[in-house]
Design an enzyme around this catalytic site. Structure first.
Site, mmCIF file in Angstrom:
data_model
loop_
_atom_site.group_PDB
_atom_site.id
_atom_site.type_symbol
_atom_site.label_atom_id
_atom_site.label_comp_id
_atom_site.label_asym_id
_atom_site.label_seq_id
_atom_site.Cartn_x
_atom_site.Cartn_y
_atom_site.Cartn_z
ATOM 1 N N LYS A 87 0.863 -1.193 0.000
ATOM 2 C CA LYS A 87 0.000 0.000 0.000
ATOM 3 C C LYS A 87 0.897 1.240 0.000
ATOM 4 O O LYS A 87 1.951 1.239 0.662
ATOM 5 C CB LYS A 87 -0.895 -0.038 1.241
ATOM 6 C CG LYS A 87 -1.952 1.058 1.320
ATOM 7 C CD LYS A 87 -2.871 0.840 2.530
ATOM 8 C CE LYS A 87 -3.961 1.898 2.646
ATOM 9 N NZ LYS A 87 -4.884 1.638 3.783
ATOM 10 N N SER A 162 -9.877 1.581 2.686
ATOM 11 C CA SER A 162 -8.975 2.372 1.886
ATOM 12 C C SER A 162 -7.895 1.556 1.167
ATOM 13 O O SER A 162 -7.304 2.042 0.214
ATOM 14 C CB SER A 162 -8.291 3.404 2.779
ATOM 15 O OG SER A 162 -7.460 2.763 3.736
ATOM 16 N N SER A 186 -10.189 -0.910 6.860
ATOM 17 C CA SER A 186 -9.581 -0.731 5.533
ATOM 18 C C SER A 186 -8.822 -1.922 4.977
ATOM 19 O O SER A 186 -8.410 -1.883 3.812
ATOM 20 C CB SER A 186 -8.636 0.464 5.550
ATOM 21 O OG SER A 186 -9.359 1.641 5.373
HETATM 22 N N1 GLN Z 1 -13.415 3.794 6.134
HETATM 23 C C1 GLN Z 1 -12.876 4.210 7.391
HETATM 24 C C2 GLN Z 1 -12.476 5.651 7.337
HETATM 25 O O1 GLN Z 1 -12.633 6.253 6.309
HETATM 26 C C3 GLN Z 1 -11.710 3.348 7.755
HETATM 27 C C4 GLN Z 1 -10.494 3.690 7.000
HETATM 28 C C5 GLN Z 1 -9.319 2.865 7.390
HETATM 29 O O2 GLN Z 1 -9.444 1.833 8.022
HETATM 30 N N2 GLN Z 1 -8.132 3.370 7.047
HETATM 31 O O3 GLN Z 1 -12.020 6.195 8.302
#
Ligand code: GLN
EC number: 6.3.5.7
Length: 531
Positions: A87, A162, A186
């Site tokens: 990532k 994400s 995410s």
């Molecule tokens: N979707 C969640 C957010 O936008 C979690 C994102 C994540 O785990 N990095 O905060």
């Protein structure tokens, strides 16, 4: 090497790669070249990758092939020859680490994250860096400044987020293992959307050193793979104490050790409030119930457990997460590094314009929310109670684990949605309604693919949740379920033998060309990463 074998890279498992290398059926160089060729031929459609790392891949492969020739492959580590990718919030010296943000579009890593260094020290071949929601804010990769990734099962749909690029790459057979990060869901939600195994370990299992921080008390790195065994191999490589991250823990766990043990005699919890939650679609609910039935048939006892405060997790997260993000993102100030808007005579003007233009709308929303929530007077009303809720949720899980070894739950309330379908930010936040409480409590959680939903025909994952530092429990349950569902397939349109491949060619930049003059870290296969 046969053409069929060549096309199968990197759609192979860790074991297949290792055995093939040891038996000299193919060379590490062939693995690297065929994997990069496959990315160039197909990733134009998925946009999982932002950058390739060809030079590094070939250097690593050359070291591995030398080891094969010298008969020392066994000393090269458990991921020898395995194609991996990271990532783009994980530093790797000499590559761009952009967090999919304009703010860091030109940032080149001067050092390597521990999780990345350990993956390479275990012998893996690095293919590149992967797309994500900007600074990991989002559930669809639609907030990436470089355009979204596409779901390899249906290119009109999001891969989740994400870590959407990490999930799409494994789902499309464009890497054997990828690493992602999970602050509220995410890793697990994109894993569910793209039909891959996706593990968020207990907070503290994997070092966060060198991973660009979102919510430091919530972030955790973990692997995407197509089998539970591959995920366990990846965890073996990256887990454990790192002197550079004081929250990382010393562990003496072989994550592969109990995968074949089955679930006979295990107690597995179901949370009735999750199963009755508003918004949970019938097809996802049916899959969780089906998985519970399989576990019962395999000898586990299914027990109902209550998490009375879990419904407050979302509210607590959207206080704590933005507060931590606001603090962490303060460092991108256009002075020391980050996007600098040109032509400002005064420093305040430069700050303001650089941060306004460098960050996208969702990042700006989180920063403004966090700065408000931490201001005097407001702090006592929101931040402090959110921390108290955090304690209550953690205690809920601790009580539940007095009764059960593992919890079975949905991952996401639904399967992958189409681009633009979820446009209201608070609706998007609901994507993580079943995953967020696990970050709040710091438990381990993972998504296991259990086939396709009855209504949408898209991948569905079920979530398995472990007590803190008992991640081996969820892996054991996952491995038992995998005997029923089988390992995750590559998405049909990307299968090595697909009649009409969905992929399209791409001309991705390579780190070595994109960043001339920067020293790449060189071969790490013998490296002693971390401490
Ligand atoms: N979707 C969640 C957010 O936008 C979690 C994102 C994540 O785990 N990095 O905060």
């Amino acid at each position: 090497m046969s053409a069929a074998t060549e096309r199968a890279f990197p759609a192979m498992s860790v074991r297949e790669v290792r055995e093939g290398l040891a038996a000299k059926q193919f060379s590490a160089r062939e693995v690297a070249e065929a994997s990069l060729a496959r990315i160039r031929a197909l990733d134009g459609a998925t946009h999982a990758y932002l950058e390739t790392t060809e030079q590094l891949a070939l250097e690593q492969a050359a070291a591995l092939d030398a080891a094969v020739a010298a008969g020392t492959l066994d000393a090269c580590g458990p991921l020898a020859g395995v194609p991996v990718a990271f990532k783009d919030n994980m530093n790797l010296t000499g590559t761009h680490t952009t967090c999919s943000s304009t703010m860091l579009a030109n940032y080149v890593s001067p050092y390597t994250a521990t999780c990345v260094a350990r993956t390479l020290a275990a012998g893996a071949i690095p293919l590149g860096k992967l797309n994500m929601d900007e600074f990991a804010f989002g559930s669809s990769t639609e907030t990436s400044a470089f355009g979204p990734s596409k779901n390899p099962w249906d290119l009109t749909r999001v891969p989740g987020g994400s870590s959407g690029g990490s999930a799409a790459a494994v789902g499309a057979g464009l890497a054997t293992i990828t690493l992602g990060s999970d602050t509220g869901g995410s890793i697990r939600q994109p894993g569910s959307f793209c039909g891959t195994v996706a593990v968020k370990p207990t907070y503290g299992v994997v070092s966060r050193y060198g991973v660009v921080a979102f919510g430091s008390s919530l972030d955790q790195v973990g692997p995407f793979t197509r089998s539970v065994e591959d995920a366990a191999y990846a965890l073996n490589a990256i887990a454990g104490r790192d002197a550079l991250d004081c929250t990382s823990q010393a562990l003496a766990i072989d994550f592969t050790a109990n995968l074949a043990q089955g679930v006979e005699g295990m107690r597995i919890g179901i949370v009735p409030a999750f199963m009755d939650a508003q918004g949970l679609t019938a097809e996802v609910k049916a899959k969780v119930e089906e998985a519970a039935e399989h576990l019962r048939a395999l000898g586990a006892e299914i027990v109902e457990v209550d998490l009375p405060n879990a419904q407050a997790a979302m509210s607590a997260y959207y206080v704590l997460g933005p507060c931590e993000a606001f603090s962490n993102l303060a460092r991108f100030d256009s002075v020391r590094y980050g996007y600098r808007d040109p032509g400002h005579a005064d420093l305040n003007g430069q700050y303001e314009a650089s941060r306004a233009k460098g960050f996208g709308p969702e990042a700006r929303r989180r920063i403004m929310l966090g700065s408000y929530l931490l201001s005097a007077g407001v702090y006592e009303t929101y931040y402090y109670p959110a921390q108290q809720v955090r304690t209550l949720i953690t205690q809920d899980y601790e009580r539940a684990y007095e009764q059960v070894d593992c919890i079975l739950a949905p991952v996401s309330p639904r399967t992958a949605f189409t681009f633009g379908e979820v446009s209201d930010p608070t609706d998007m936040y609901l994507s993580d309604m079943f995953t967020i409480s696990i970050n709040i409590a710091g438990n381990g959680g993972m998504s296991l693919p259990v086939g396709l939903g009855a209504d949408t025909g898209l991948p569905v994952g079920v979530q398995l949740v472990s007590p803190q530092f008992k991640d081996e429990n969820m892996l054991r349950v996952a491995a038992a379920l995998e005997t029923v569902y089988g390992p995750a397939p590559v998405a049909p349109g990307f299968a090595p033998d697909a009649a009409a491949p969905l992929g399209a060619p791409t001309t991705l930049p390579d780190a070595a060309d994109a960043v001339p003059g920067v020293d790449l870290p060189g071969v790490l296969v013998d490296g002693k990463a971390g401490a």
